[in-house]
Design an enzyme around this catalytic site. Structure first.
Site: not given
Length: 159
Positions: A73-75, A111-112, A126
């Site tokens: 649901l993120c644009h 969010m980004e 990693d």
């Protein structure tokens, strides 16, 4: 009101088409703690997998650009700036990762910024896990966000 649910209670991407387009930015950070030998290898560019910080920087940038593919649901956003920075703390045996994401648009970029930090930290893990499989990733958080109708928000504490 829950904005990510429609009238039927189903998942729904928020309609931002009526929102004013403004300059928006967000900063986030997080850290990874590792043993002294592994941190020294990163600092001296002696990790067997190569330049750890350069690889993590690229991974963070790519992750911010792919946020909408990862978080439901993120644009999808046309980011205009993504910065990833590292701060080495040899006393705490940590690498702090910070991100800045910017755009001119109708929705925020928190969010980004969080995704950029998270993936950069995962990349550090990693690339360094052979030297220290007990590393700890922590303290991922939004530091600031600006733009839109709420203006500037800043974290007031380090917690």
């Amino acid at each position: 009101m829950l904005t990510h649910l429609n009238a039927k209670g189903q998942a729904n991407m928020v309609d931002v088409s009526d929102k004013v387009s403004t300059q928006r930015s967000a900063q986030a950070s997080g850290c990874i703690t590792m043993n002294a030998e592994t941190l020294a290898a990163v600092c001296n560019n002696q990790n067997k997998k190569g330049d750890v910080l350069a690889t993590a920087r690229i991974a963070g940038i790519q992750a911010a650009k792919k946020c909408a593919d990862l978080i439901p649901l993120c644009h999808p956003l046309a980011l205009t700036k993504i910065d990833i920075d590292f701060e080495i703390d040899t006393v705490k045996q940590q690498i702090k990762v910070s991100s800045l994401c910017k755009l001119n648009g109708q929705t925020g970029v928190e969010m980004e910024a969080l995704t950029a930090v998270s993936v950069a930290l995962l990349t550090l893990f990693d690339m360094c896990k052979a030297g220290d499989p007990s590393m700890t990733i922590s303290e991922i958080k939004v530091l600031t966000k600006a733009g839109g109708k709420t203006g500037l928000w800043q974290r007031t504490t380090e917690t």
